[in-house]
Enzyme design. Structure first.
Site, PDB file in Angstrom:
ATOM      1  N   HIS A 272      47.790  42.639  23.354  1.00 62.09           N
ATOM      2  CA  HIS A 272      49.236  43.480  22.986  1.00 62.09           C
ATOM      3  C   HIS A 272      49.209  43.653  21.515  1.00 62.09           C
ATOM      4  O   HIS A 272      49.851  44.763  21.094  1.00 62.09           O
ATOM      5  CB  HIS A 272      50.142  42.188  23.000  1.00 62.09           C
ATOM      6  CG  HIS A 272      50.459  41.632  24.377  1.00 62.09           C
ATOM      7  ND1 HIS A 272      50.553  40.267  24.633  1.00 62.09           N
ATOM      8  CD2 HIS A 272      50.725  42.247  25.719  1.00 62.09           C
ATOM      9  CE1 HIS A 272      50.827  40.200  26.163  1.00 62.09           C
ATOM     10  NE2 HIS A 272      50.888  41.473  26.601  1.00 62.09           N
TER      11      HIS A 272
ATOM     12  N   LYS B 275      63.457  33.493  35.792  1.00 66.69           N
ATOM     13  CA  LYS B 275      61.997  33.122  35.591  1.00 66.69           C
ATOM     14  C   LYS B 275      61.950  32.586  34.317  1.00 66.69           C
ATOM     15  O   LYS B 275      62.125  33.261  33.336  1.00 66.69           O
ATOM     16  CB  LYS B 275      60.930  34.358  35.652  1.00 66.69           C
ATOM     17  CG  LYS B 275      60.604  34.783  37.161  1.00 66.69           C
ATOM     18  CD  LYS B 275      59.025  35.104  37.207  1.00 66.69           C
ATOM     19  CE  LYS B 275      59.030  36.576  37.693  1.00 66.69           C
ATOM     20  NZ  LYS B 275      57.785  37.363  37.083  1.00 66.69           N
TER      21      LYS B 275
ATOM     22  N   ARG C 244      44.557  48.159  31.521  1.00 71.67           N
ATOM     23  CA  ARG C 244      43.156  47.426  31.365  1.00 71.67           C
ATOM     24  C   ARG C 244      42.206  48.177  32.362  1.00 71.67           C
ATOM     25  O   ARG C 244      40.974  48.016  32.359  1.00 71.67           O
ATOM     26  CB  ARG C 244      43.298  46.086  31.460  1.00 71.67           C
ATOM     27  CG  ARG C 244      43.887  45.514  30.058  1.00 71.67           C
ATOM     28  CD  ARG C 244      44.336  43.984  30.476  1.00 71.67           C
ATOM     29  NE  ARG C 244      45.294  43.806  31.604  1.00 71.67           N
ATOM     30  CZ  ARG C 244      46.220  42.890  31.999  1.00 71.67           C
ATOM     31  NH1 ARG C 244      46.070  41.825  31.297  1.00 71.67           N
ATOM     32  NH2 ARG C 244      47.022  42.890  32.735  1.00 71.67           N
TER      33      ARG C 244
ATOM     34  N   SER D 233      48.164  37.044  29.127  1.00 77.83           N
ATOM     35  CA  SER D 233      48.796  36.092  28.646  1.00 77.83           C
ATOM     36  C   SER D 233      48.308  34.975  29.536  1.00 77.83           C
ATOM     37  O   SER D 233      48.571  33.667  29.342  1.00 77.83           O
ATOM     38  CB  SER D 233      50.293  36.358  28.688  1.00 77.83           C
ATOM     39  OG  SER D 233      50.681  36.989  27.804  1.00 77.83           O
TER      40      SER D 233
END
Ligand code: PNS
Length: 161
Positions: free
Chosen positions: A18, A42, A91, A129
């Site tokens: 990030h 969430k 990615r 993450s």
């Protein structure tokens, strides 16, 4: 006119991948707003307030980077801030599939929302993450995956859990 981009995400927690994107976007735009989704449905791993504090500390050296949270639709947040673009990192082909769908939905909701994809550096392609959370949960070393200046803070947050 100030050229603003939004970098939205969960950032739970922020990673070196990030950070690289934020740094590169900060060279292309007048202002980068790193926007953490606040999703009451969430909870995530870390509270949004902790995620914001970590990002602020990691980005303190980047003078044109702001950190904020948003709830609801990203397309509405983009409109509210007057941003000209949303940036997202790619990615691999899985990211491409997910991100192209999201970009198209956002453009359907609000035709002004332009999404720009930036390729992640190859050395960051395996970092996410969720990898940080997984490695930390088994007591592994997360130092290669998170910004150095917040490593101790993230480790402390994991210990507190
Ligand atoms: O870091 P993430 O979890 O991949 O980020 C996903 C995020 C926060 C960018 C995305 O879920 C989002 O924008 N949510 C806000 C709700 C919304 O606008 N949904 C419509 C687009 S599919």
């Amino acid at each position: 006119m100030e050229r603003i981009c939004i970098y939205p995400g969960s950032f739970d927690p922020i990673t070196v991948g990030h950070m690289d994107l934020i740094r590169r976007a900060s060279l292309l735009f007048d202002k980068v707003i790193v926007a953490v989704l606040h999703n009451p449905a969430k909870a995530g791993c870390f509270p949004v307030a902790d995620r914001l504090a970590l990002i602020r500390k990691a980005c303190a050296h980047l003078s044109n980077v702001e950190v904020d949270s948003f709830s609801g639709l990203l397309a509405d947040y983009v409109e509210k801030t007057g941003a000209i673009a949303v940036i997202r990192g790619l990615r691999n082909e899985n990211d491409f599939a997910n991100e192209s769908l999201m970009a198209q939905v956002n453009q359907r909701i609000n035709p002004h929302v332009e999404t720009l994809m930036m390729m992640t550096k190859p050395e960051h392609a395996c970092i996410s993450s969720s990898v940080v959370r997984e490695v930390a949960s088994f007591g592994g070393d997360i130092a290669p995956f998170v910004p150095e200046e917040i490593l101790a803070d993230i480790q402390a947050l994991f210990h507190k859990r």
